[in-house]
Each structure stands twice: as structure tokens, then as C-alpha cells.
Design an enzyme around this catalytic site. Structure first.
Site, PDB file in Angstrom:
ATOM      1  N   THR A 173       0.869  -1.180   0.000  1.00 24.36           N
ATOM      2  CA  THR A 173       0.000   0.000   0.000  1.00 24.36           C
ATOM      3  C   THR A 173       0.906   1.229   0.000  1.00 24.36           C
ATOM      4  O   THR A 173       2.066   1.129   0.371  1.00 24.36           O
ATOM      5  CB  THR A 173      -0.814  -0.054   1.313  1.00 24.36           C
ATOM      6  N   ASP A 204      -8.489  -0.444   6.770  1.00 26.30           N
ATOM      7  CA  ASP A 204      -8.227   0.728   7.612  1.00 26.30           C
ATOM      8  C   ASP A 204      -7.997   2.000   6.798  1.00 26.30           C
ATOM      9  O   ASP A 204      -8.275   3.112   7.253  1.00 26.30           O
ATOM     10  CB  ASP A 204      -6.966   0.486   8.458  1.00 26.30           C
TER      11      ASP A 204
HETATM   12  N1  ASP Z   1      -3.884  -1.552   5.275  1.00 23.76           N
HETATM   13  C1  ASP Z   1      -4.264  -2.078   3.985  1.00 23.76           C
HETATM   14  C2  ASP Z   1      -5.589  -2.796   4.132  1.00 23.76           C
HETATM   15  O1  ASP Z   1      -5.771  -3.558   5.070  1.00 23.76           O
HETATM   16  C3  ASP Z   1      -3.241  -2.990   3.381  1.00 23.76           C
HETATM   17  C4  ASP Z   1      -1.808  -2.511   3.445  1.00 23.76           C
HETATM   18  O2  ASP Z   1      -1.496  -1.554   4.118  1.00 23.76           O
HETATM   19  O3  ASP Z   1      -0.963  -3.111   2.773  1.00 23.76           O
HETATM   20  O4  ASP Z   1      -6.421  -2.652   3.282  1.00 23.76           O
END
Ligand code: ASP
Length: 312
Positions: A173, A204
Site C-alpha cells: 500500500t 483501515d
Molecule cells: N492496510 C491495507 C488494508 O488492510 C493494506 C496494506 O497496508 O498493505 O487494506
């Protein structure tokens, strides 16, 4: 400091063969934001530009290159925010290249904060954002992963944040925080979520206080296994800790300690007017930061950067 930027490119068990691409990607985004800030652009413009370039880079799990959900589709989440509790977010949006731009339009052109799914796409159309075919976001690597995961009984997305390196390889991300010469902090985060997520699942990232938060001139942006980050409101906690801890690194570490309480896995980056900080408890987190014209610092492994930095 007069201006500054910190970027993350995801906290995962990032495999060795993806390290160079992650480092190049976060460095490029950091350079772009730094240049804009140096030329007097706003922190919101710098955040949007930094995130957009990573959304367009298929290295990352955001925009092009996003993970595919259980029904073989790309659904993306993003948030952008600045001081004064101003934020806009989109959830489970499809067929647009840059969810971060749509999140900014939600913030600036509507009276709402969060738009989801069909409504978010309708708004994108009204704002004139180009509709892109699903194939332009879905890359071959992710299609291969989709079929590979389908063959794994009891696949756990959470494990990808812990020890996927030898199995299924995670991607990151993206997040950015900028401080402009007027002293304003803005944050942004964009993601395709977790691999093989249920259709309609929201993580999140677009949630205020979980994926991103700005208050009292402190910004925080998160990454990691979203279901756990939501439980502890990771970025809200990080900003609260910044009010009592002597440095942002210490505040970030305390926030990650909270995440560990729920067996969570992830990372957080932070910035205010005189400090930069971050921490993560995943094996790796791609990051880059630059304060004014000092050297750009890039890293991915724990201990890659000199952690105690104060008084810029
Ligand atoms: N936090 C992101 C989610 O759970 C994924 C990530 O940060 O890689 O959608």
C-alpha cells in the site's frame, strides 16, 4: 523545518526480488513531493502527486497493481486529509486510475467525508475522472496470484504481512505526509486492500484515525493488516502519543506497541513541523523521507535509517 516529506510503500514481508522496485518507487515519490514543496506548492498538492505516481506504478498495491478480491475484481480505498479535520475518502471504488484524486474531490467538492462503491464511482463520473477498463488496473502478476491463492486451503491474508516471502509475495500500500512552507501538514494513503479480500471489504486505509489522521499539526499514515489497525485506531493513537512523547519515532513505536496488543502487523509514518518518525513490526516497510534540501533517506529493513532524528 521549512518543508518536508515522508513516504511509505507498504509494510509487509516484502520479497527480495521486489525490494529494488519498492525502493525506487518510494524514492521517486519523495523526490516529486520535495520538488513541489520547494517550489511553494501546498502539502495537499504534494501528497496527491506523490501518491498518484505510486498508484500508477504497478509495483505497489494501489491503483494499477492492486490485489484482486475473491471475485477477481480490483476494489480500492483511499484517504486524503489536512489540518482542521478536513478529509475525504473513498472505499471499494473501481475503474479509476487514481483513487487519491477522487478522495481529494470528496474533501473539496462535497459536504461528506466518505463515499463507497457505486456512489463513489458515480461521483467520479460527475467530476469528469476518466473511467478506465478493469484490465488497466489488473496486472498479470496479480491474476497469477489470484489463481495461486484459490488453490491454497484456508488462505490467510494476515500471513502475508508476517512471512509471505517464500510463499506468495506481498506488495505494498502507499502513503505520504507532507509539510509545506506555510506550515501545513497533509496526509494521504491509497490501497487495493489485502489479497483475496471479500468483495465489499473495506480496510483501515480510508477510515479516519485508523489509516490516516491529522491533528495539532501532526500527521500519521498507516499500512499493514487493516482489520487490526482499525481495532486500535492506529494513526489516532500515534498522534495522541506525539503530544506526550519527546520524538515522533517514540510516538510511532508506542502506536506499534498498541498494534501488537491485538497481534496486529503494520507500520506508521509521522511528520510535524520539526520532526519525522516511523516504526513497523512487519519484516519490512519501504520508506523514504527528505527534510528541505538535506539528503533523501530511503530504506526497507528495520534499522535501515538512523532512527533518532530531531531538530531539523
Ligand atoms: N492496510 C491495507 C488494508 O488492510 C493494506 C496494506 O497496508 O498493505 O487494506
Amino acid at each position: 523545518m521549512k518543508f518536508g516529506v515522508i513516504i511509505h510503500g507498504g509494510a509487509w514481508d516484502i520479497p527480495d526480488n521486489a525490494v529494488t522496485d519498492h525502493l525506487n518507487g518510494v524514492q521517486k515519490a519523495c523526490n516529486i513531493a520535495n520538488k513541489l514543496l520547494k517550489n511553494g506548492k501546498s502539502s495537499l498538492d504534494a501528497v496527491e502527486a506523490a501518491i498518484s505516481v505510486m498508484e500508477n506504478d504497478s509495483t505497489f498495491d494501489a491503483g494499477k497493481g492492486s490485489f484482486v478480491n475473491q471475485i477477481g475484481e480490483v476494489e480500492m480505498d483511499a484517504i486524503i486529509a489536512t489540518e482542521g479535520y478536513q478529509f475525504g475518502a473513498v472505499c471499494a471504488v473501481q475503474n479509476i486510475s487514481n483513487p487519491i484524486k477522487l478522495a481529494r474531490l470528496v474533501m473539496e467538492k462535497t459536504k461528506q467525508h466518505i463515499l463507497v462503491g457505486k456512489g463513489a464511482n458515480l461521483f467520479a463520473e460527475q467530476m469528469g475522472l476518466p473511467f478506465v477498463a478493469p484490465e488497466s488496473l489488473l496486472v498479470g502478476r496479480e491474476l497469477d496470484r489470484y489463481y495461486k491463492i484459490k488453490r491454497i486451503p484456508n488462505f490467510s491474508a494476515k500471513n502475508m504481512f508476517r512471512d509471505s516471502r517464500r510463499k506468495i509475495n506481498g506488495m505494498g500500500t502507499v502513503g505520504a505526509i507532507c509539510l509545506d512552507i506555510l506550515g501545513k501538514i497533509s496526509i494521504g494513503v491509497s490501497t487495493g486492500g489485502t489479497p483475496h479480500k471479500r468483495s465489499g471489504r473495506v480496510g483501515d486505509t480510508p477510515l479516519w484515525g485508523a489509516g490516516g489522521y491529522v491533528e495539532s499539526s501532526v500527521g500519521a499514515a498507516a499500512t499493514g493488516y487493516g482489520e487490526d489497525i482499525i481495532k486500535v485506531l492506529l494513526t489516532y493513537k500515534a498522534v495522541e502519543y506525539a503530544k506526550i512523547e519527546p520524538s515522533l519515532n517514540k510516538a510511532a513505536t508506542r502506536a506499534i506497541t498498541e498494534l501488537k496488543r491485538v497481534n496486529g502487523l503494520g507500520g506508521v509514518i509521522m511528520l510535524n513541523q520539526n520532526d519525522v518518525g516511523f516504526d513497523f513490526n512487519t519484516p519490512r516497510m519501504a520508506f523514504a523521507y527528505q527534510i528541505e534540501d538535506t539528503g533523501l533517506i530511503v530504506g526497507i529493513d528495520p534499522g535501515d535509517a538512523k532512527r533518532e532524528r530531531k531538530d531539523y
